[in-house]
Design an enzyme around this catalytic site. Structure first.
Site, short mmCIF file in Angstrom:
data_model
loop_
_atom_site.label_atom_id
_atom_site.label_comp_id
_atom_site.label_asym_id
_atom_site.label_seq_id
_atom_site.Cartn_x
_atom_site.Cartn_y
_atom_site.Cartn_z
N HIS A 45 -9.98 5.73 -2.45
CA HIS A 45 -8.65 5.71 -1.85
C HIS A 45 -8.54 6.82 -0.81
O HIS A 45 -8.78 8.00 -1.15
CB HIS A 45 -7.57 5.89 -2.92
CG HIS A 45 -7.60 4.85 -3.99
ND1 HIS A 45 -8.52 4.89 -5.03
CD2 HIS A 45 -6.84 3.74 -4.19
CE1 HIS A 45 -8.32 3.84 -5.83
NE2 HIS A 45 -7.31 3.13 -5.34
N ASP A 104 -8.77 2.14 -0.29
CA ASP A 104 -7.50 1.45 -0.52
C ASP A 104 -6.30 2.34 -0.23
O ASP A 104 -6.39 3.57 -0.22
CB ASP A 104 -7.40 0.98 -1.97
CG ASP A 104 -8.34 -0.16 -2.30
OD1 ASP A 104 -9.21 -0.48 -1.46
OD2 ASP A 104 -8.22 -0.73 -3.40
#
Length: 295
Positions: free
Chosen positions: A241, A97
Site C-alpha cells: 500500500h 493499493d
C-alpha cells in the site's frame, strides 16, 4: 515571354516567397534575388525534405497538447508495452493499493531508479487535484493502473447497483485524468463472490488478487515488509500500500534484494504476457496458479 519577364520584374518588390512563386507563372520555380545577390548562385529546393518516420498518433497527441485553448489536462502519452517473456525470466509483479497519496511520488522515484514497473490499484476518491499528477506520471512512466473501488467498501456487502457505481465512478475519474480505461480491478480486502464476478465481467474488469501479502497495513516495520516481499517466487503478485510511510521506506530495500536474486519487475499484465486476462475471472499470480495445479 513578355508575360514571364513582367512576372520576374515584379519579384523585385518585397513580396513573400510564397507569393513570388505563385506570381512567377512561367512554368519554373524562381526565388527573389536582392541586388547584392545578382552574381551569386541561388538554389531553390525542388523536392520535399527527407525526415525520419514518426508515429502519427504520437504527433497528433503532441499537436493537441500544444493548442492554447485545449480544455483540461494535456493528453498523457504512455510508452509502448514491453515484450517480456516471464516464462523465461524471473518476473515479479509489485502492486500498490489505496492511493494515490502523499507518499506515492517517492515510490515512483524509487521504481524509476531501479527501472521497475508496478501496478497501482486506485481508490477513486483519492484522485484529487493534488494527487492526479501522480496518476499521469504512472501512465507516462509505463506503470499500470487498476480499479480499487470508489471508497474501499467490502464489495460483496453491496447491491449490484451500488457495486457497479463503485467501479464505474472510479473508471470515469481515472479516465478523465489520464485517458486510460482500466482493465484490472482489485476487490478491497480481497473480498469477492459470485455477484462481484458478474458485475466485474459486465464492467470489463479482471479481478487481481495476490499470493504474497506483506501485511504492511498492520506491521509498520520497513525491514519486516521488505523481508516478506523478498520471499516472492517467480510469477508472484506482491501486495503493498503506497499510503503508508513505512512501506515507502521498505521499497528501496525490497527492490535491491529482489534485484540481487535476478528478478525483473513487471506489471500484472506483463506478468501474464500474451494471455488475455478475462473480465470477471480471478487471478492471484502465476506462482499461485502453479501451486494450485500441484495441489
Amino acid at each position: 515571354m513578355a508575360g514571364c519577364r513582367a512576372g520576374v520584374l515584379w519579384l523585385s518588390f518585397p513580396l513573400s516567397l510564397s507569393m513570388a512563386l505563385v506570381l512567377s507563372g512561367c512554368g519554373e520555380v524562381s526565388a527573389p534575388i536582392r541586388r547584392s545577390q545578382r552574381h551569386e548562385v541561388v538554389r531553390v529546393r525542388t523536392s520535399a525534405p527527407v525526415r525520419a518516420a514518426v508515429d502519427p498518433a504520437l504527433v497528433a497527441l503532441r499537436v493537441i497538447a500544444q493548442q492554447p485553448g485545449w480544455p483540461g489536462a494535456r493528453p498523457v502519452v504512455a510508452p509502448h508495452r514491453r515484450s517480456i517473456r516471464c516464462e523465461r525470466v524471473k518476473c515479479v509483479a509489485l502492486t500498490f493499493d489505496d492511493g494515490p497519496f502523499d507518499y506515492t511520488g517517492k515510490v515512483l522515484d524509487t521504481l524509476a531508479e531501479y527501472h521497475a514497473k508496478a501496478t497501482f490499484f486506485v481508490v477513486g476518491q483519492m484522485v484529487t487535484p493534488v494527487t492526479r499528477s501522480y496518476l499521469r506520471r504512472m501512465v507516462s512512466e509505463g506503470h499500470e493502473l487498476g480499479n480499487h473501488s470508489w471508497d474501499h467498501p467490502s464489495l460483496p456487502s453491496l447491491s449490484r447497483e451500488a457495486l457497479s457505481g463503485q467501479l464505474e465512478r472510479t473508471q470515469e475519474s481515472v479516465k478523465a485524468v489520464t485517458g486510460v480505461t482500466m482493465r484490472l480491478m482489485r476487490p478491497p480486502y480481497g473480498a469477492t463472490d459470485g455477484k462481484v464476478e458478474d458485475v466485474t465481467r459486465s464492467t470489463g474488469l479482471a479481478q487481481i488478487l495476490w499470493d504474497v501479502d506483506t501485511l504492511d497495513w498492520r506491521d509498520k516495520d520497513s525491514a519486516l515488509i521488505a523481508r516478506r516481499a523478498s520471499e516472492a517466487k517467480p510469477g508472484s503478485i506482491v501486495l503493498m500500500h503506497d499510503i503508508h510511510r513505512t512501506t515507502v521506506e521498505a521499497v528501496p530495500r525490497l527492490l535491491r534484494e529482489l534485484s540481487d536474486k535476478g528478478y525483473t519487475f513487471v506489471t500484472v499484465s506483463e506478468l501474464y504476457g500474451d494471455r488475455e486476462l478475462a473480465a470477471g475471472k480471478r487471478y492471484a499470480g502465476e506462482a499461485a496458479d502453479q501451486e494450485h495445479k500441484r495441489s
